[in-house]
Motif scaffolding. Structure first.
Motif, mmCIF file in Angstrom:
data_model
loop_
_atom_site.group_PDB
_atom_site.id
_atom_site.type_symbol
_atom_site.label_atom_id
_atom_site.label_comp_id
_atom_site.label_asym_id
_atom_site.label_seq_id
_atom_site.Cartn_x
_atom_site.Cartn_y
_atom_site.Cartn_z
ATOM 1 N N MET B 1 0.824 -1.198 0.000
ATOM 2 C CA MET B 1 0.000 0.000 0.000
ATOM 3 C C MET B 1 0.864 1.256 0.000
ATOM 4 O O MET B 1 0.745 2.155 -0.838
ATOM 5 N N ILE B 2 1.774 1.285 0.945
ATOM 6 C CA ILE B 2 2.572 2.505 1.093
ATOM 7 C C ILE B 2 3.513 2.717 -0.100
ATOM 8 O O ILE B 2 3.961 3.825 -0.371
ATOM 9 N N ALA B 3 3.749 1.616 -0.834
ATOM 10 C CA ALA B 3 4.597 1.735 -2.028
ATOM 11 C C ALA B 3 3.983 2.675 -3.060
ATOM 12 O O ALA B 3 4.673 3.190 -3.940
ATOM 13 N N LEU B 4 2.684 2.917 -2.925
ATOM 14 C CA LEU B 4 2.002 3.863 -3.823
ATOM 15 C C LEU B 4 2.689 5.222 -3.839
ATOM 16 O O LEU B 4 2.783 5.872 -4.875
ATOM 17 N N LEU B 5 3.134 5.641 -2.648
ATOM 18 C CA LEU B 5 3.758 6.956 -2.518
ATOM 19 C C LEU B 5 4.964 7.087 -3.432
ATOM 20 O O LEU B 5 5.286 8.167 -3.911
ATOM 21 N N VAL B 6 5.656 5.977 -3.628
ATOM 22 C CA VAL B 6 6.837 5.991 -4.490
ATOM 23 C C VAL B 6 6.437 5.727 -5.937
ATOM 24 O O VAL B 6 6.907 6.382 -6.866
ATOM 25 N N ALA B 7 5.537 4.751 -6.089
ATOM 26 C CA ALA B 7 5.182 4.324 -7.449
ATOM 27 C C ALA B 7 4.426 5.397 -8.214
ATOM 28 O O ALA B 7 4.680 5.628 -9.398
ATOM 29 N N LEU B 8 3.521 6.088 -7.514
ATOM 30 C CA LEU B 8 2.677 7.076 -8.192
ATOM 31 C C LEU B 8 3.498 8.141 -8.933
ATOM 32 O O LEU B 8 3.309 8.335 -10.137
ATOM 33 N N PRO B 9 4.433 8.828 -8.262
ATOM 34 C CA PRO B 9 5.205 9.839 -8.999
ATOM 35 C C PRO B 9 6.054 9.238 -10.112
ATOM 36 O O PRO B 9 6.205 9.860 -11.176
ATOM 37 N N LYS B 92 9.972 19.239 -20.925
ATOM 38 C CA LYS B 92 10.160 17.801 -21.135
ATOM 39 C C LYS B 92 11.171 17.210 -20.172
ATOM 40 O O LYS B 92 11.147 16.012 -19.917
ATOM 41 N N VAL B 93 12.079 18.026 -19.676
ATOM 42 C CA VAL B 93 13.054 17.543 -18.704
ATOM 43 C C VAL B 93 12.574 17.858 -17.294
ATOM 44 O O VAL B 93 12.618 17.014 -16.402
ATOM 45 N N MET B 94 12.099 19.084 -17.138
ATOM 46 C CA MET B 94 11.721 19.563 -15.804
ATOM 47 C C MET B 94 10.649 18.685 -15.153
ATOM 48 O O MET B 94 10.818 18.249 -14.011
ATOM 49 N N VAL B 95 9.565 18.416 -15.880
ATOM 50 C CA VAL B 95 8.442 17.710 -15.248
ATOM 51 C C VAL B 95 8.816 16.278 -14.843
ATOM 52 O O VAL B 95 8.622 15.907 -13.681
ATOM 53 N N PRO B 96 9.389 15.464 -15.754
ATOM 54 C CA PRO B 96 9.755 14.110 -15.303
ATOM 55 C C PRO B 96 10.759 14.133 -14.165
ATOM 56 O O PRO B 96 10.621 13.368 -13.200
ATOM 57 N N CYS B 97 11.738 15.036 -14.247
ATOM 58 C CA CYS B 97 12.753 15.060 -13.192
ATOM 59 C C CYS B 97 12.139 15.442 -11.854
ATOM 60 O O CYS B 97 12.483 14.867 -10.821
ATOM 61 N N LEU B 98 11.219 16.412 -11.871
ATOM 62 C CA LEU B 98 10.560 16.793 -10.618
ATOM 63 C C LEU B 98 9.793 15.611 -10.039
ATOM 64 O O LEU B 98 9.845 15.360 -8.829
ATOM 65 N N LEU B 99 9.110 14.869 -10.919
ATOM 66 C CA LEU B 99 8.320 13.738 -10.428
ATOM 67 C C LEU B 99 9.217 12.617 -9.905
ATOM 68 O O LEU B 99 8.935 12.016 -8.869
ATOM 69 N N ILE B 100 10.310 12.352 -10.621
ATOM 70 C CA ILE B 100 11.245 11.327 -10.134
ATOM 71 C C ILE B 100 11.826 11.765 -8.792
ATOM 72 O O ILE B 100 11.995 10.966 -7.865
ATOM 73 N N PHE B 101 12.108 13.062 -8.712
ATOM 74 C CA PHE B 101 12.634 13.628 -7.470
ATOM 75 C C PHE B 101 11.666 13.377 -6.318
ATOM 76 O O PHE B 101 12.067 12.944 -5.229
ATOM 77 N N LEU B 102 10.374 13.611 -6.578
ATOM 78 C CA LEU B 102 9.356 13.365 -5.540
ATOM 79 C C LEU B 102 9.335 11.891 -5.152
ATOM 80 O O LEU B 102 9.301 11.547 -3.961
ATOM 81 N N GLY B 103 9.393 11.016 -6.176
ATOM 82 C CA GLY B 103 9.389 9.585 -5.889
ATOM 83 C C GLY B 103 10.591 9.173 -5.061
ATOM 84 O O GLY B 103 10.465 8.426 -4.079
ATOM 85 N N ALA B 104 11.767 9.700 -5.435
ATOM 86 C CA ALA B 104 12.989 9.333 -4.716
ATOM 87 C C ALA B 104 12.944 9.851 -3.286
ATOM 88 O O ALA B 104 13.357 9.153 -2.353
ATOM 89 N N MET B 105 12.401 11.067 -3.108
ATOM 90 C CA MET B 105 12.310 11.601 -1.742
ATOM 91 C C MET B 105 11.367 10.754 -0.906
ATOM 92 O O MET B 105 11.659 10.449 0.256
ATOM 93 N N SER B 106 10.222 10.365 -1.504
ATOM 94 C CA SER B 106 9.274 9.537 -0.751
ATOM 95 C C SER B 106 9.914 8.220 -0.351
ATOM 96 O O SER B 106 9.731 7.738 0.768
ATOM 97 N N LEU B 107 10.692 7.641 -1.288
ATOM 98 C CA LEU B 107 11.352 6.373 -0.983
ATOM 99 C C LEU B 107 12.361 6.561 0.153
ATOM 100 O O LEU B 107 12.429 5.743 1.077
ATOM 101 N N ALA B 108 13.121 7.663 0.080
ATOM 102 C CA ALA B 108 14.124 7.905 1.121
ATOM 103 C C ALA B 108 13.453 8.060 2.475
ATOM 104 O O ALA B 108 13.960 7.581 3.491
#
Lengths: 212, 474
Positions: B1-9, B92-108
Motif C-alpha cells: 500500500m505505502i509503495a504507492l507513494l513511491v510508485a505514483l510519482p 520535457k526535462v523539468m516535469v519528469p525530473c521533478l516527479l522522479i525527485f518526488l518519488g525518490a524523496m518519498s522512498l528515502a
C-alpha cells in the motif's frame, strides 16, 4: 578460489598507481575499467559460486568493466580530448602521495578491530588505498572526466568493503547501488558534454565564476 | 500500500514522457502531488496501513513525509506558472525530473532498510541535477557540476558508513542485516568502534547532502543558480530528507547506548554551520545566495536542537516543519523578484515592494519569519530550542547561538531591506505578480503564521512522538 583473491587485490592496488601516474586519458579509462572488472570477480572468489555472487559478479562486471567505460570513451570522443595535461599537483607528487596513503592504509588496517577471518586478507587495506587514490584523483586533476574517474575509483574501493558484507545487502539493494552509479556517471557525462560546449574545454578550472 | 507513494510519482514521470502537450504536462505536476499529499496525510494519520519491513512509516518519517509532500504540492502549483513563462525551454526535462525527485524523496523517507535509504538519497541527487541546470548557462552548469560531484562523493562516503554499521554487527553471531528495525533491536550487541566510525561517515555523507558546514560548499552555488522552485524544494524538502537519514544514525547510536557521542558531533557541526552562515550572510549582495546561507544556518539549528535533547529536540522537530515551509515561501518569492528585475544582485534589485507588492511583501515577511521574529512559526521553534539549551544548563552554547542568530538577523536584514524598500530601480520590466506564482508562497506564509499562533493537537502529538523516537534508550 580463495587463492585468487589476494592477487586480484594486489592488481587493484597496482592499477591505482598506474592511474595516478598516467597522463593519457584513454589509458586511464581502460585501466579503471580493468580494475572494475577485476573487482567484479571478488564475490566469486570470496563467497564461491552461488546465485547471489554470480549475479553480483555479472552485474558489476557489465557495468564497471564494460558499460561505464564505453560511456566515458564516448564522452571523450565527443569532446575530443586525449591527454590530461597540467594537473594541479604533478604526476610524480601524486604518485608519492598515493604510495604514502597506501602504506598508511596497510598500517591503519592493522589497528582496526576486524573480526578474525578478515585479519589476514588484503581486503581492508586495498579498499582504503583505492578510496584514497580516488580522492587524490578527484582533487588533483583539472579535467572533469578525470574527476569522474576519481569518483569511480572511490566507488570501487567501497565495493571491496561491500563484498565483505554482501550477506547484509540483499541483491535488490546491490542492484540499486550499481544502477545509481551508472545513472550518476551517465548524467555526469551529459553535464560534461555541456561544459565542453559552453566553455570549449572541460577544464574544471574554468568553472570558477561562482565564489564568495 | 505505502509503495504507492513511491510508485505514483514514478509512473506519472513515465507518463509525462509520453504526453505531447506542454500544458497537460505542466498540470500533471499539481495533480499528482495533490494525490500524493492526500495519500501521505492519510498514511501519516494512520487511516491507511503503513507498516512494512522494506518501506514503512514511523513518527519521524510521517512528519518529514507530510512536510515534503506539502512543500512539493505548493512548488508544483508554482511550477505551472513558472513553466508557462519559459515556453521556449520546454518542460520535457523539468516535469519528469521533478516527479522522479518526488518519488525518490518519498522512498528515502519511507525506507526501513538503510541500503534502500542510500539508494533513494543518491537518486535524489541525480534527479535534481537536471533541475538545477534548467537555465542552461555557464553559471548553472558550474553549479550543477559542483553539486553532482560533491554530493555524489559525499553520498559514497555515507555508503561506506552504512557498510561500517553492517560490519559492526558481524561479530555478534546473528545474521547481518541493514534492516533498520533489526539493527535497532540488536543495537546493544553491535561492535562500538565500527558503529562510531559508521556514524561519523553517515554524518559526513548525509551531512553533505543536508548542507552542514563545512560540507556546505555546493549549496550557495546550487541554490543561487537553480530556479526558485527548485531552490525551495532543495532547501525545504531534500535537506529535511537528508536530516532524517542522519537521525536514523542518531537513533541507532542512542539505542546502542552511545547517544551522547553522536550528539556531541552533531553539536559541533551545528555550531560551525551557524558560524559559517553568519560570516557569509553579513554583506551578502546576492539574495538567493543569502537564502542558501540561511539554509546552512537552519540546518545548524536543527542539528543543535537534536544534539541538546529533551525540549530542544521537540523544538528541532517543529523547526523542521517551519524551516521547510518558510524556505519554500522565501525561495518562490525570491524567484518572482529575480524575474522582475532580471537579476538577484543587490546592485540591480531595489524597491521590490513597489514593483511586486505581493511577492515583495511575502519576501519581507519570509525574512522576518526565518530570522525568528514573532508571531511566525520559526520564532516558536527557535525559542523552544533556546529554552531547551538554557534549560539543560548549556549556558555557553545558548549565548553563542543567540549571538550568532542576532548576527544573522542583522546581516540578512541589511540585504533584504535594501532589496525590498526604497525607490524601484529604473529597469522596471513587464513582469507583474500573477495569481499562479503568488498563491503558493502566500499559503506557505499563512501556514507559518498559523503555526506561530496555534499548533493543532494532532500536529503537537506528531511532533512529540517524533521527538520521543530520538530519545529511546536501550
Amino acid at each position: 578460489m580463495t587463492d585468487l583473491t589476494n592477487p586480484l587485490l594486489l592488481a587493484v592496488i597496482l592499477i591505482n598507481f598506474f592511474t595516478l601516474g598516467s597522463a593519457r586519458l584513454g589509458a586511464c579509462i581502460r585501466v579503471v575499467s580493468v580494475q572494475g572488472a577485476l573487482l567484479a570477480l571478488l564475490p566469486l572468489t570470496t563467497h564461491g559460486f552461488s546465485f547471489h555472487s554470480i549475479l553480483l559478479t555479472t552485474g558489476a562486471f557489465c557495468l564497471k568493466g564494460v558499460f561505464i567505460p564505453w560511456l566515458l570513451f564516448r564522452a571523450i570522443r565527443e569532446v575530443r580530448i586525449r591527454r590530461e595535461l597540467e594537473p594541479t599537483i604533478g604526476f610524480v607528487p601524486t604518485m608519492i602521495l598515493g604510495a604514502l596513503t597506501t602504506a598508511g592504509a596497510f598500517l591503519f588496517a592493522d589497528f582496526l578491530p576486524l573480526i578474525s577471518e578478515h585479519h589476514e586478507g588484503l581486503f581492508v587495506p586495498t579498499a582504503l588505498a583505492t578510496m584514497f587514490a580516488g580522492f587524490l584523483l578527484l582533487v588533483s586533476r583539472r579535467k572533469a572526466i578525470t574527476q569522474v574517474l576519481g569518483y569511480l575509483m572511490l566507488e570501487n574501493g567501497i565495493f571491496v568493503i561491500g563484498v565483505l558484507l554482501s550477506d547484509a545487502l540483499p541483491l535488490m539493494v546491490e542492484a540499486g547501488v550499481l544502477l545509481d552509479l551508472l545513472v550518476a556517471v551517465f548524467v555526469m557525462g551529459i553535464v560534461m558534454n555541456h561544459i565542453s560546449r559552453e566553455f570549449s574545454t572541460i577544464n574544471t578550472e574554468r568553472l570558477s565564476a561562482l565564489k564568495e | 500500500m505505502i509503495a504507492l507513494l513511491v510508485a505514483l510519482p514514478l509512473v506519472a514521470a513515465g507518463c509525462s514522457f509520453i504526453i505531447p502537450w506542454h500544458q497537460a504536462r505542466s498540470w500533471l505536476l499539481p495533480a499528482v502531488s495533490a494525490v500524493h499529499l492526500l495519500l501521505s496525510t492519510l498514511f501519516a494519520l494512520g487511516y491507511l496501513p503503513s507498516e512494512g519491513t522494506w518501506i514503512g512509516l514511523d513518527a519521524l518519517s510521517s512528519l518529514v513525509l507530510v512536510v515534503t509532500s506539502l512543500l512539493f504540492f505548493g512548488c508544483a502549483l508554482y511550477a505551472v506558472g513558472y513553466l508557462d513563462l519559459h515556453p521556449e525551454r520546454g518542460n520535457k526535462v523539468m516535469v519528469p525530473c521533478l516527479l522522479i525527485f518526488l518519488g525518490a524523496m518519498s522512498l528515502a523517507v519511507t525506507a526501513r532498510h538503510l541500503g534502500l535509504l542510500w539508494i533513494a538519497v543518491e537518486a535524489t541527487t541525480i534527479a535534481s541535477a537536471p533541475l538545477i541546470y534548467f537555465n542552461r548557462n555557464r553559471l548553472t552548469i558550474e553549479a550543477t557540476w559542483k553539486y553532482l560531484l560533491i554530493c555524489s562523493v559525499g553520498i559514497a562516503l555515507a555508503m561506506l558508513g552504512l557498510l561500517f554499521v553492517a560490519y559492526s554487527a558481524l561479530g555478534s553471531g546473528v545474521p547481518v542485516s541493514l534492516q533498520f528495525d533489526k539493527l535497532l533491536s540488536q543495537a546493544t550487541t553491535l561492535s562500538k568502534p565500527w558503529l562510531h566510525t559508521g556514524f561519523v561517515f553517515m554524518l559526513v555523507g548525509f551531512g553533505t547532502k543536508m548542507g552542514l558546514a563545512p560540507l556546505h560548499t555546493w549549496k550557495p552555488d546550487a541554490y543561487g543558480e537553480a530556479p526558485g522552485l527548485v531552490g525551495a524544494l532543495l532547501a525545504g524538502g531534500l535537506t529535511s530528507v537528508a536530516f532524517l537519514a542522519i537521525l536514523r544514525g542518531v537513533q541507532l547510536m542512542t539505542a546502542a547506548g552511545d547517544g551522547a557521542l553522536a550528539r556531541q558531533e552533531l553539536l559541533g557541526m551545528g555550531i560551525l554551520s551557524l558560524l559559517v552562515a553568519a560570516v557569509f550572510m553579513v554583506g551578502q549582495p546576492d539574495i538567493k545566495r543569502l537564502l542558501a546561507y540561511s539554509s546552512v544556518e537552519h540546518m545548524g539549528l536543527l542539528a543543535i536542537g537534536v544534539s541538546i535533547g529533551g525540549l530542544a529536540t521537540f523544538g528541532a522537530m517543529l523547526h523542521l516543519v517551519n524551516n521547510a515551509l518558510t524556505k519554500g515561501g522565501l525561495f518562490l518569492a525570491a524567484g518572482n523578484i529575480q524575474r522582475a528585475f532580471a537579476s538577484k544582485h543587490l546592485s540591480e534589485v531595489r524597491g521590490a515592494l513597489s514593483v511586486l507588492p505581493v511577492s515583495g511583501t511575502l519576501f519581507l515577511a519570509g525574512f522576518l519569519a526565518i530570522t525568528g521574529s514573532p508571531p511566525f512559526g520559526p520564532f516558536m521553534s527557535e525559542f523552544t530550542i533556546l529554552r531547551g539549551i538554557f534549560g539543560s544548563d548549556r549556558l555557553v552554547v545558548g549565548l553563542l547561538v543567540l549571538l550568532l542568530l542576532a548576527t544573522v538577523f542583522i546581516g540578512m536584514g541589511a540585504t533584504v531591506l535594501a532589496a525590498t524598500q526604497g525607490e524601484a530601480s529604473e529597469a522596471t520590466p513587464g513582469f507583474r505578480d500573477s495569481p499562479l506564482l503568488c498563491i503558493s508562497p502566500l499559503c506557505f506564509m499563512l501556514l507559518i503564521l498559523l503555526i506561530g499562533v496555534y499548533i493543532p493537537e494532532p500536529m503537537q502529538n506528531a511532533l512529540h512522538q517524533a521527538a520521543a523516537l530520538l530519545e529511546v534508550q536501550p
